[in-house]
Design an enzyme around this catalytic site. Sequence first.
Site, PDB file in Angstrom:
ATOM      1  N   LYS A 115       0.824  -1.214   0.000  1.00 19.96           N
ATOM      2  CA  LYS A 115       0.000   0.000   0.000  1.00 19.96           C
ATOM      3  C   LYS A 115       0.853   1.255   0.000  1.00 19.96           C
ATOM      4  O   LYS A 115       0.446   2.278  -0.537  1.00 19.96           O
ATOM      5  CB  LYS A 115      -0.974   0.006   1.186  1.00 19.96           C
ATOM      6  CG  LYS A 115      -2.106  -0.978   1.006  1.00 19.96           C
ATOM      7  CD  LYS A 115      -3.341  -0.591   1.797  1.00 19.96           C
ATOM      8  CE  LYS A 115      -4.488  -1.550   1.487  1.00 19.96           C
ATOM      9  NZ  LYS A 115      -5.700  -1.278   2.246  1.00 19.96           N
ATOM     10  N   LYS A 197      -3.222 -10.744  -6.897  1.00 19.56           N
ATOM     11  CA  LYS A 197      -4.544 -11.022  -6.320  1.00 19.56           C
ATOM     12  C   LYS A 197      -5.582 -10.040  -6.861  1.00 19.56           C
ATOM     13  O   LYS A 197      -5.236  -8.898  -7.205  1.00 19.56           O
ATOM     14  CB  LYS A 197      -4.421 -11.004  -4.796  1.00 19.56           C
ATOM     15  CG  LYS A 197      -5.104  -9.892  -4.125  1.00 19.56           C
ATOM     16  CD  LYS A 197      -5.008  -9.828  -2.644  1.00 19.56           C
ATOM     17  CE  LYS A 197      -5.233  -8.352  -2.335  1.00 19.56           C
ATOM     18  NZ  LYS A 197      -5.558  -7.942  -1.051  1.00 19.56           N
ATOM     19  N   LYS A 200      -9.904  -4.833  -4.743  1.00 18.65           N
ATOM     20  CA  LYS A 200     -10.935  -3.782  -4.857  1.00 18.65           C
ATOM     21  C   LYS A 200     -10.428  -2.549  -5.553  1.00 18.65           C
ATOM     22  O   LYS A 200     -11.137  -1.872  -6.260  1.00 18.65           O
ATOM     23  CB  LYS A 200     -11.291  -3.327  -3.431  1.00 18.65           C
ATOM     24  CG  LYS A 200     -12.467  -3.952  -2.803  1.00 18.65           C
ATOM     25  CD  LYS A 200     -12.730  -3.219  -1.480  1.00 18.65           C
ATOM     26  CE  LYS A 200     -12.950  -4.170  -0.338  1.00 18.65           C
ATOM     27  NZ  LYS A 200     -12.066  -4.070   0.790  1.00 18.65           N
TER      28      LYS A 200
HETATM   29  P1  TYM Z   1     -10.375  -6.407   2.900  1.00 19.39           P
HETATM   30  O1  TYM Z   1     -11.475  -5.421   3.040  1.00 19.39           O
HETATM   31  O2  TYM Z   1      -9.241  -6.074   1.995  1.00 19.39           O
HETATM   32  O3  TYM Z   1     -10.954  -7.797   2.407  1.00 19.39           O
HETATM   33  C1  TYM Z   1     -12.051  -8.421   3.062  1.00 19.39           C
HETATM   34  C2  TYM Z   1     -11.857  -9.934   3.071  1.00 19.39           C
HETATM   35  O4  TYM Z   1     -11.757 -10.404   1.707  1.00 19.39           O
HETATM   36  C3  TYM Z   1     -10.578 -11.205   1.567  1.00 19.39           C
HETATM   37  N1  TYM Z   1     -10.047 -11.032   0.202  1.00 19.39           N
HETATM   38  C4  TYM Z   1      -9.801 -12.033  -0.651  1.00 19.39           C
HETATM   39  N2  TYM Z   1      -9.960 -13.368  -0.537  1.00 19.39           N
HETATM   40  C5  TYM Z   1      -9.621 -14.131  -1.611  1.00 19.39           C
HETATM   41  N3  TYM Z   1      -9.147 -13.612  -2.781  1.00 19.39           N
HETATM   42  C6  TYM Z   1      -8.972 -12.273  -2.929  1.00 19.39           C
HETATM   43  N4  TYM Z   1      -8.527 -11.772  -4.063  1.00 19.39           N
HETATM   44  C7  TYM Z   1      -9.314 -11.420  -1.826  1.00 19.39           C
HETATM   45  N5  TYM Z   1      -9.275 -10.071  -1.642  1.00 19.39           N
HETATM   46  C8  TYM Z   1      -9.725  -9.854  -0.397  1.00 19.39           C
HETATM   47  C9  TYM Z   1      -9.620 -10.663   2.617  1.00 19.39           C
HETATM   48  O5  TYM Z   1      -8.633 -11.616   2.947  1.00 19.39           O
HETATM   49  C10 TYM Z   1     -10.569 -10.367   3.766  1.00 19.39           C
HETATM   50  O6  TYM Z   1     -10.815 -11.537   4.524  1.00 19.39           O
HETATM   51  N6  TYM Z   1      -7.650  -5.873   7.079  1.00 19.39           N
HETATM   52  C11 TYM Z   1      -8.831  -6.490   6.509  1.00 19.39           C
HETATM   53  C12 TYM Z   1     -10.103  -6.073   7.179  1.00 19.39           C
HETATM   54  C13 TYM Z   1     -10.105  -6.285   8.652  1.00 19.39           C
HETATM   55  C14 TYM Z   1     -10.276  -7.522   9.334  1.00 19.39           C
HETATM   56  C15 TYM Z   1     -10.241  -7.204  10.728  1.00 19.39           C
HETATM   57  C16 TYM Z   1     -10.437  -8.826   8.897  1.00 19.39           C
HETATM   58  C17 TYM Z   1      -9.979  -5.314   9.595  1.00 19.39           C
HETATM   59  N7  TYM Z   1     -10.068  -5.857  10.856  1.00 19.39           N
HETATM   60  C18 TYM Z   1     -10.353  -8.192  11.696  1.00 19.39           C
HETATM   61  C19 TYM Z   1     -10.554  -9.832   9.865  1.00 19.39           C
HETATM   62  C20 TYM Z   1     -10.520  -9.505  11.233  1.00 19.39           C
HETATM   63  C21 TYM Z   1      -8.928  -6.093   5.027  1.00 19.39           C
HETATM   64  O7  TYM Z   1      -8.345  -5.153   4.592  1.00 19.39           O
HETATM   65  O8  TYM Z   1      -9.819  -6.844   4.315  1.00 19.39           O
END
Ligand code: TYM
Length: 335
Positions: A115, A197, A200
């Site tokens: 990032k 990967k 978003k």
């Molecule tokens: P975020 O918002 O980027 O993504 C949300 C969830 O989607 C999963 N994910 C994917 N899984 C498979 N293939 C992909 N291409 C892919 N892109 C995203 C992510 O692994 C995630 O599970 N830091 C976290 C949010 C967060 C969180 C937490 C998660 C904040 N606090 C506490 C679990 C527990 C994040 O940025 O997810």
Amino acid sequence: MFKDKKVVFSGVQPSGVLTLGNYLGAIKNFSAFSDEYKCYYCVVDEHAITVRQNPADLRRRTYETLALYMACGLDPAKNTLFVQSHVSAHAELGWILDCYTMFGELSRMTQFKDKSQKNADNINAGLFTYPSLMVADILLYQTELVPIGSDQKQHLELTRDVAARFNAIYGDTFVIPEPYIPQTTARIMSLAEPSKKMSKSDENENAVVRILDPKDTIIKKFKRAVTDSGCEVRRAPDKEGVSNLMTIYSAFTGKTDAEIEAEFAGRGYGDFKLAVGEACADALAPVQAEFARLMADKAYLEDVMANGAEEAWRNAYRTMSKVRRKIGFTEPKRR
Ligand code: TYM
């Protein structure tokens, strides 16, 4: 009421329209825990501001993410659905745990490195300490299990280390959580660059299928998906694009690799890509319809948010009191 149940916590950032990666890697799996566990699913708006957000978009996406949780099968009567910034204990514990997380540990986080490359003009302190806020999210509810995609695994390892460190200093305070990473869909890849990967924030719209894309857009994106110069539908390390499409097709149809290979033997990539697009669009259609219905009822979404925040607070409060006492904070006299 939930005392005997183990806790599940996960979160999604409202930082863009959610992708097929978010769906298959995380949200689709959330509802499987609702009966057996006490589940908290959080819209992590505080995490989203580590990258500059347009305020109106952030507000709208916060509602949208909550509505998508429900459209993907999360019943607010069985799950605590809430917005992170509505429960200030997250930020409070985040600060406290900043003081138990090492600079070196945060420097090693690959998401921070990625990032900060992508946002070179805004490498703010929040972007750096983001993982300790995630640690706080999880530890605040004495979480046992965290369903996530594989890109969050490193943050989960940090969570376990910080929890163990705190417990070693002050005695048992936090439950040490385990990640729950799906076997096949943990890392859905970009359709344009299958070695990356699906994300978003990808600027190339053809790389990303969004949960809310209309059917023709989904099919068009799959038709354009990068594969390779061959024509054989087969999973192999040198066929990243085809392997990714097989993972997606299998997730929507339940078919095994052998079944998929047999189905498309001698048929080439065109037919295969169309079939993946159709399976995906058909599976997402009911989610999209339910999403539209929920978004039309903002008052209901606000009720869900309010109830979720209240329930989350009740449980977060217990951990906060324990932490405050253990580290030596005083309590103000109530008047
Ligand atoms: P975020 O918002 O980027 O993504 C949300 C969830 O989607 C999963 N994910 C994917 N899984 C498979 N293939 C992909 N291409 C892919 N892109 C995203 C992510 O692994 C995630 O599970 N830091 C976290 C949010 C967060 C969180 C937490 C998660 C904040 N606090 C506490 C679990 C527990 C994040 O940025 O997810």
